[in-house]
Scaffold this active site. Sequence first.
Site, short mmCIF file in Angstrom:
data_model
loop_
_atom_site.label_atom_id
_atom_site.label_comp_id
_atom_site.label_asym_id
_atom_site.label_seq_id
_atom_site.Cartn_x
_atom_site.Cartn_y
_atom_site.Cartn_z
N ASP A 469 3.89 22.63 -98.91
CA ASP A 469 3.03 21.45 -98.84
C ASP A 469 1.93 21.63 -99.85
O ASP A 469 1.66 22.75 -100.26
CB ASP A 469 2.37 21.39 -97.46
CG ASP A 469 3.28 20.79 -96.44
OD1 ASP A 469 4.36 20.35 -96.84
OD2 ASP A 469 2.93 20.76 -95.26
N ASP A 790 2.95 21.53 -91.61
CA ASP A 790 1.89 21.54 -90.60
C ASP A 790 2.02 20.36 -89.65
O ASP A 790 1.53 20.40 -88.56
CB ASP A 790 0.51 21.52 -91.27
CG ASP A 790 0.40 20.42 -92.31
OD1 ASP A 790 1.33 19.60 -92.40
OD2 ASP A 790 -0.61 20.38 -93.03
N ASP A 794 7.30 17.69 -89.59
CA ASP A 794 7.89 18.75 -90.42
C ASP A 794 8.86 19.60 -89.60
O ASP A 794 9.55 20.45 -90.16
CB ASP A 794 6.80 19.68 -91.00
CG ASP A 794 6.00 18.98 -92.08
OD1 ASP A 794 6.55 18.05 -92.70
OD2 ASP A 794 4.84 19.35 -92.28
#
Length: 1169
Positions: A469, A790, A794
């Site tokens: 990310d 997070d 996901d």
Amino acid sequence: MGDMTNSDFYSKNQRNEANHEGEFGCTLEDLRSLMELRGTEAVVKIKETYGDTEGLCRHLKTSPTEGLPGTAADLDKRKLIFGKNFIPPKKPKTFLQLVWEALQDVTLIILEIAAIISLGLSFYHPPGEANEGCAAAAAGAEDEGEAEAGWIEGAAILLSVICVVLVTAFNDWSKEKQFRGLQSRIEQEQKFTVVRGAQVIQIPVAEIVVGDIAQIKYGDLLPSDGIFIQGNDLKIDESSLTGESDQVRKSVDKDPMLLSGTHVMEGSGRMIVTAVGVNSQTGIIFTLLGAGEEEEKKDKKGKMQDGNMENSQSKAKQQDGAAAMEMQPLKSAEGGEGDDKDKRKANMHKKEKSVLQGKLTKLAVQIGKAGLVMSAITVIILVLFFCIDTFVVNKKPWLPECTPVYVQYFVKFFIIGVTVLVVAVPEGLPLAVTISLAYSVKKMMKDNNLVRHLDACETMGNATAICSDKTGTLTTNRMTVVQAYVGDVHYKEIPDPDSIPAKTLELLVNSIAINSAYTSKVLPPEMEGGLPRQVGNKTECGLLGYVLDLKQDYQPIRNQIPEEKLYKVYTFNSVRKSMSTVIQLPDGNFRMYSKGASEIVLKKCSKILNAAGEPRIFRPRDRDEMVKKVIEPMASEGLRTICVAFRDFSNNPEPDWDNENDILTDLTCICVVGIEDPVRPEVPEAIRKCQRAGITVRMVTGDNINTARAIAIKCGIIHPGEDFLCIEGKEFNRRIRNEKGEIEQERIDKIWPKLRVLARSSPTDKHTLVKGIIDSTQVEQRQVVAVTGDGTNDGPALKKADVGFAMGIAGTDVAKEASDIILTDDNFSSIVKAVMWGRNVYDSISKFLQFQLTVNVVAVIVAFTGACITQDSPLKAVQMLWVNLIMDTFASLALATEPPTESLLLRKPYGRNKALISRTMMKNILGHAVYQLTLIFTLLFVGEKIFRIDNGRNAPLHSPPSEHYTIIFNTFVMMQLFNEINARKIHGERNVFDGIFRNPIFCTIVLGTFGVQIVIIQFGGKPFSCSPLQLDQWMWCVFIGLGELVWGQVIATIPTSRLKFLKEAGGLTEKTEAPEEELNEDVEEIDHAERELRRGQILWFRGLNRIQTQIEVVNTFKSGTSFQGALRRQSSVTSQNQDVTNISSPSHVSLSNALSSPTSTPAAAAGQG
């Protein structure tokens, strides 16, 4: 679970209730039966019994707005009556149970039997003592004292067996203890937000009591059962309890029931806690399972319990095959091979057998078989030689009174054979893996990696790709507004509040204060001169910080319009990419504030506030100009652009709030801000290390493509002028799908090798990309992919990846749940540490193997040839056991605890098919074996001449230990000690002492072994078959040992490439990776090494954190309302849910398969019988 069955539980709580009947307006039973209901039934029941949720709060003596008073006395009373929010874990195995398990080892059992026979015979003195005719060997230099000492060998073997068992048991025990520690640490880290005494505080989950008012928000894993009392847009994923993958919408008047173990997918709100711990839905299921196991044990003892209960229990048992595996991985003492098949099926739902483990099992089985053959041949040759020598050559008759003497010989031969086997089987392997992993996991904690699944640590060393990310991982996640476009002016820094029209300023401040989660706040810094603390959503904190920078304050506005007064909230989700809040103005009209990604919100704006603060028309071409002049320049500097807007509605007629498309249009833009999230200073270096180590870093982000590209260049993921792809999610989807809209693997294969940045991506894109890379067959090695995440959404990508990293700070509970490793500092450079530790584990195992195999080869050959030529092994049983102990146990400790070095990151990943023993290692193993064998045979056959001592060969049965054989034993151990230093390097490095003092354990063990060896030689006497040596003899032994180091240098000089005949060993063929092989193997064929290894494998399963187990277990009860119904519906639900479960979590698929196939439950069937 302890031994507490359900009935105990009720009675215990009933007694408690009786004492406190008058305390609260409802009992534990009332609440429990209330929580059994769903949907409208529950609403009706609440209405009938309590009036409404307010009434329920009054009964539980709590306030829906202020929560519990939070006094200690009140909390204790609640815990006493309604229970604690804690599900007791299964009792850990006692040390004695572990000892018993270690004793189950086949080789040890054989040794024990041999030792006992040997002991028995040594005490039996046949009457024909003086009969010289028994065997030539019976004569010899044996006087009374020596014959008396015949029992020593048997006793010594038993003693060393006890040593080995205690060491093994102690290791298992400390391992267990470590895991319990890890467990509790993971549990302590899980906190939850509750309201107490009108203050919003975070408390550990275990502290939650019935009557607490808990604040729930997107991404939470609900820690207890409760009833929804206020909130907006709440959607829950209840698949972990019901197996239904559709999200369930919760509302106060339709379905207010919230259950523990379920996930909040959208929205926020408050609930009143009604059941905790064992009384919550998850807890009830747990208690059922625990009770089920208890029942089964009682049943085995023949006490039939109430039939019906028993039946349901065994059904429950049947279905928790996999769950039980998680809860008690070690085979129970009475669980026979029957449930082993079951368990092996259950093991299957792990992602895949970890690479290292697959290779090790294969290797150990091969070595074990070879050892078995060698030891069998040794025994046969010894027996034949003795018989031929005695009865054929010397033509002795078999005299009945001589039988014990002969038997004693045969037992001695048998013991030698068993010792060869003991030395050959590398039981140190599972131990080395265990120690290495446990050590790494412990140390990784310090490097901010909280490892939840042990094998993840080792898989990380093979990683070839990381999909990371951007926000919070590569960047600091401290959002600050650095540019703004307000009132037709583009400000490059924070504008002066006076330069903004008052109307615009007021709208801006109100919009930001109200249209953000009230849990997001900017607090004063903890330290003097520090940065203000950001609590909650970081983007919102950035905007609130902007309000403070404009010398305004948001708190008074929030106090004036508290959360309860918000009329309607459209919460942020990955589809909307915006958030809107509606409030009712004093004049009865409505105003909606919106904020979100600028390109999305601007499309919905038809007006914009001008320099005077008045709205003016905002046409599509104005928008295009603004994108060019304002948004793109901001984005190219790596800023995230956010548009803040509003819209007024009249209350006559009131708009249809559910028709989102009509509501979220025709907005008036207030301003566009550019928020910077600076790159973490250590990230560029970490990414450079990854690239040098052969790991490709890809960035997957929800930000727009310009921002993403700017950040990727700053991080060093892409370098200007290189030929790499940066594309948006839409484009990515267009390229990988065919005309029918289906994803095609070969299309993905065209994209992923060059893809570096995927912007504006949805969670599904992330999952697709990860799956595409893993399934790709383009490269000869299968890619091993790590993913960071997070958000709640996901989850699928984290589960699919080989290693999932969740963020410890910003991560939601759902993400942590799906992950393998939690980054406690949310920092990308911690991932690099994980790679380093992973490679270190692999290398440690290789070092140990290199050392272990050298010793094995030498010891087996010496024992074998020695036995064949001199009818007696030069290394005695007890000596072999001592060597085995230092080799296996201590060496695994010493070599498996080497700290990692940066140089590990200078090589490419090993990949899945690379052999465990490389050609360089093979060269080292064979090279050192040649040296050791040459010297030992020289000593064996001409040693007595060199040292001018008595010949030790062909000694009679109970003759005293000779100096000759003692020197051989001592030299052998010295060579191993020095070779242990050589084994520290496996890539052919010359300096084997490099960094040796950084590993105190290694130094201690080498010196310790040396010390014990001196004691054994000088004072070991008869039990160790040693006679004390002179100083000069000692010098020679050490000198020959030191020769190992010199010889190591000689071997390092020979280029491996020249030695074409060397083969690698212990690789994984593609086939072995497919775990189905495991199932086809007949269970009976598990040989000793396999069983040894199974003990090591258990470890992998024990690291599973309890909450996870909880969900696994619950998943097997895909039930609607009651458990009996659940069990009946199970089979049908399983088949329907096959696809559903697949989506919600890949790891359960095989579990459902195992459940639906009738063959997987022989144990359960036996339990019912």
